[in-house]
Design a protein around this motif. Structure first.
Motif, PDB file in Angstrom:
ATOM      1  N   LYS A  11       0.822  -1.210   0.000  1.00 11.48           N
ATOM      2  CA  LYS A  11       0.000   0.000   0.000  1.00 11.48           C
ATOM      3  C   LYS A  11       0.855   1.258   0.000  1.00 11.48           C
ATOM      4  CE  LYS A  11      -3.967  -1.795   2.527  1.00 11.48           C
ATOM      5  NZ  LYS A  11      -4.760  -1.635   3.753  1.00 11.48           N
ATOM      6  N   SER A  12       1.927   1.260   0.761  1.00  4.10           N
ATOM      7  CA  SER A  12       2.769   2.456   0.836  1.00  4.10           C
ATOM      8  C   SER A  12       3.481   2.716  -0.492  1.00  4.10           C
ATOM      9  CB  SER A  12       3.772   2.359   1.984  1.00  4.10           C
ATOM     10  OG  SER A  12       4.632   1.266   1.801  1.00  4.10           O
ATOM     11  N   GLU A  13       3.919   1.653  -1.161  1.00  3.12           N
ATOM     12  CA  GLU A  13       4.554   1.823  -2.466  1.00  3.12           C
ATOM     13  C   GLU A  13       3.538   2.325  -3.486  1.00  3.12           C
ATOM     14  OE1 GLU A  13       7.088  -0.574  -5.880  1.00  3.12           O
ATOM     15  OE2 GLU A  13       6.233  -1.703  -4.219  1.00  3.12           O
ATOM     16  N   LEU A  14       2.307   1.809  -3.442  1.00  3.00           N
ATOM     17  CA  LEU A  14       1.259   2.271  -4.343  1.00  3.00           C
ATOM     18  C   LEU A  14       0.994   3.754  -4.108  1.00  3.00           C
ATOM     19  CD1 LEU A  14      -0.840   1.422  -6.533  1.00  3.00           C
ATOM     20  CD2 LEU A  14      -2.473   1.254  -4.656  1.00  3.00           C
ATOM     21  N   ASP A  15       0.938   4.162  -2.864  1.00  2.00           N
ATOM     22  CA  ASP A  15       0.726   5.566  -2.521  1.00  2.00           C
ATOM     23  C   ASP A  15       1.828   6.438  -3.124  1.00  2.00           C
ATOM     24  OD1 ASP A  15      -0.641   7.697  -1.200  1.00  2.00           O
ATOM     25  OD2 ASP A  15       0.888   7.640   0.368  1.00  2.00           O
ATOM     26  N   ASN A  16       3.073   5.996  -3.004  1.00  2.87           N
ATOM     27  CA  ASN A  16       4.197   6.744  -3.578  1.00  2.87           C
ATOM     28  C   ASN A  16       4.100   6.798  -5.102  1.00  2.87           C
ATOM     29  OD1 ASN A  16       5.327   7.227  -1.062  1.00  2.87           O
ATOM     30  ND2 ASN A  16       6.631   5.426  -1.146  1.00  2.87           N
ATOM     31  N   LEU A  17       3.713   5.689  -5.734  1.00  4.49           N
ATOM     32  CA  LEU A  17       3.561   5.657  -7.190  1.00  4.49           C
ATOM     33  C   LEU A  17       2.454   6.600  -7.654  1.00  4.49           C
ATOM     34  CD1 LEU A  17       3.902   1.812  -7.782  1.00  4.49           C
ATOM     35  CD2 LEU A  17       5.536   3.575  -8.491  1.00  4.49           C
ATOM     36  N   ILE A  18       1.347   6.602  -6.929  1.00  3.05           N
ATOM     37  CA  ILE A  18       0.239   7.499  -7.270  1.00  3.05           C
ATOM     38  C   ILE A  18       0.694   8.953  -7.147  1.00  3.05           C
ATOM     39  CG2 ILE A  18      -2.031   8.348  -6.552  1.00  3.05           C
ATOM     40  CD1 ILE A  18      -2.682   5.435  -5.712  1.00  3.05           C
ATOM     41  N   ASN A  19       1.343   9.278  -6.049  1.00  3.02           N
ATOM     42  CA  ASN A  19       1.789  10.653  -5.834  1.00  3.02           C
ATOM     43  C   ASN A  19       2.754  11.110  -6.914  1.00  3.02           C
ATOM     44  OD1 ASN A  19       0.240  11.113  -3.559  1.00  3.02           O
ATOM     45  ND2 ASN A  19       1.815  10.389  -2.166  1.00  3.02           N
ATOM     46  N   SER A  20       3.666  10.254  -7.328  1.00  2.91           N
ATOM     47  CA  SER A  20       4.613  10.647  -8.374  1.00  2.91           C
ATOM     48  C   SER A  20       3.923  10.775  -9.727  1.00  2.91           C
ATOM     49  CB  SER A  20       5.784   9.673  -8.448  1.00  2.91           C
ATOM     50  OG  SER A  20       5.355   8.407  -8.868  1.00  2.91           O
ATOM     51  N   CYS A  21       2.887   9.978  -9.948  1.00  6.97           N
ATOM     52  CA  CYS A  21       2.164  10.015 -11.223  1.00  6.97           C
ATOM     53  C   CYS A  21       1.304  11.274 -11.344  1.00  6.97           C
ATOM     54  CB  CYS A  21       1.305   8.772 -11.348  1.00  6.97           C
ATOM     55  SG  CYS A  21       0.408   8.647 -12.891  1.00  6.97           S
ATOM     56  N   ILE A  22       0.689  11.710 -10.254  1.00  6.67           N
ATOM     57  CA  ILE A  22      -0.257  12.821 -10.333  1.00  6.67           C
ATOM     58  C   ILE A  22       0.377  14.182 -10.061  1.00  6.67           C
ATOM     59  CG2 ILE A  22      -2.180  11.314  -9.725  1.00  6.67           C
ATOM     60  CD1 ILE A  22      -2.188  12.587  -6.943  1.00  6.67           C
ATOM     61  N   GLN A  23       1.606  14.195  -9.651  1.00  6.90           N
ATOM     62  CA  GLN A  23       2.274  15.456  -9.329  1.00  6.90           C
ATOM     63  C   GLN A  23       2.255  16.383 -10.542  1.00  6.90           C
ATOM     64  OE1 GLN A  23       6.219  14.906  -7.875  1.00  6.90           O
ATOM     65  NE2 GLN A  23       6.480  17.030  -7.326  1.00  6.90           N
ATOM     66  N   ASP A  24       1.756  17.593 -10.337  1.00  5.30           N
ATOM     67  CA  ASP A  24       1.695  18.636 -11.368  1.00  5.30           C
ATOM     68  C   ASP A  24       0.866  18.228 -12.591  1.00  5.30           C
ATOM     69  OD1 ASP A  24       3.361  20.268  -9.807  1.00  5.30           O
ATOM     70  OD2 ASP A  24       5.156  19.360 -10.674  1.00  5.30           O
ATOM     71  N   ARG A  25      -0.125  17.371 -12.395  1.00  4.08           N
ATOM     72  CA  ARG A  25      -0.996  16.948 -13.497  1.00  4.08           C
ATOM     73  C   ARG A  25      -2.449  17.179 -13.105  1.00  4.08           C
ATOM     74  NH1 ARG A  25       1.506  11.286 -15.349  1.00  4.08           N
ATOM     75  NH2 ARG A  25       0.755  11.810 -17.413  1.00  4.08           N
ATOM     76  N   ASP A  26      -3.296  17.276 -14.096  1.00  4.98           N
ATOM     77  CA  ASP A  26      -4.719  17.548 -13.890  1.00  4.98           C
ATOM     78  C   ASP A  26      -5.474  16.218 -13.789  1.00  4.98           C
ATOM     79  OD1 ASP A  26      -7.092  18.855 -13.625  1.00  4.98           O
ATOM     80  OD2 ASP A  26      -7.156  19.626 -15.677  1.00  4.98           O
ATOM     81  N   VAL A  27      -5.709  15.775 -12.564  1.00  7.58           N
ATOM     82  CA  VAL A  27      -6.342  14.476 -12.310  1.00  7.58           C
ATOM     83  C   VAL A  27      -7.862  14.634 -12.296  1.00  7.58           C
ATOM     84  CG1 VAL A  27      -6.602  12.590 -10.653  1.00  7.58           C
ATOM     85  CG2 VAL A  27      -4.372  13.665 -10.991  1.00  7.58           C
ATOM     86  N   GLU A  28      -8.527  13.792 -13.064  1.00  8.41           N
ATOM     87  CA  GLU A  28      -9.985  13.805 -13.087  1.00  8.41           C
ATOM     88  C   GLU A  28     -10.556  12.838 -12.051  1.00  8.41           C
ATOM     89  OE1 GLU A  28     -13.467  12.762 -16.269  1.00  8.41           O
ATOM     90  OE2 GLU A  28     -11.799  14.020 -16.937  1.00  8.41           O
ATOM     91  N   ASP A  29      -9.962  11.640 -11.926  1.00  7.78           N
ATOM     92  CA  ASP A  29     -10.483  10.632 -11.000  1.00  7.78           C
ATOM     93  C   ASP A  29      -9.420   9.559 -10.765  1.00  7.78           C
ATOM     94  OD1 ASP A  29     -12.284   9.376  -9.331  1.00  7.78           O
ATOM     95  OD2 ASP A  29     -13.582   8.639 -10.933  1.00  7.78           O
ATOM     96  N   ILE A  30      -9.531   8.874  -9.637  1.00  2.00           N
ATOM     97  CA  ILE A  30      -8.659   7.739  -9.320  1.00  2.00           C
ATOM     98  C   ILE A  30      -9.545   6.608  -8.816  1.00  2.00           C
ATOM     99  CG2 ILE A  30      -6.782   6.851  -7.869  1.00  2.00           C
ATOM    100  CD1 ILE A  30      -5.692   9.691  -7.683  1.00  2.00           C
TER     101      ILE A  30
END
Length: 52
Positions: A11-30
């Motif tokens: 879970k913690s690695e997934l959280d880090n991956l999500i954070n790096s993926c969405i950083q400075d991007r326009d997220v509509e939904d997860i």
């Protein structure tokens, strides 16, 4: 719409991956899901939908 998928067995690695993926991007939904694998491990998946 652009879609990215990230997966992890932690879970913690997934959280880090999500954070790096969405950083400075326009997220509509997860969307999050879990899958129980044959060897009793859990695989966590995040489907990240980004606006163009």
């Amino acid at each position: 719409m652009k879609v990215e998928i990230v997966q992890s067995e932690s879970k913690s690695e997934l959280d880090n991956l999500i954070n790096s993926c969405i950083q400075d991007r326009d997220v509509e939904d997860i969307k999050l899901s879990t899958t129980l694998l044959a060897d009793n491990k859990v695989q966590y998946t995040a489907l990240i939908m980004l606006k163009n």
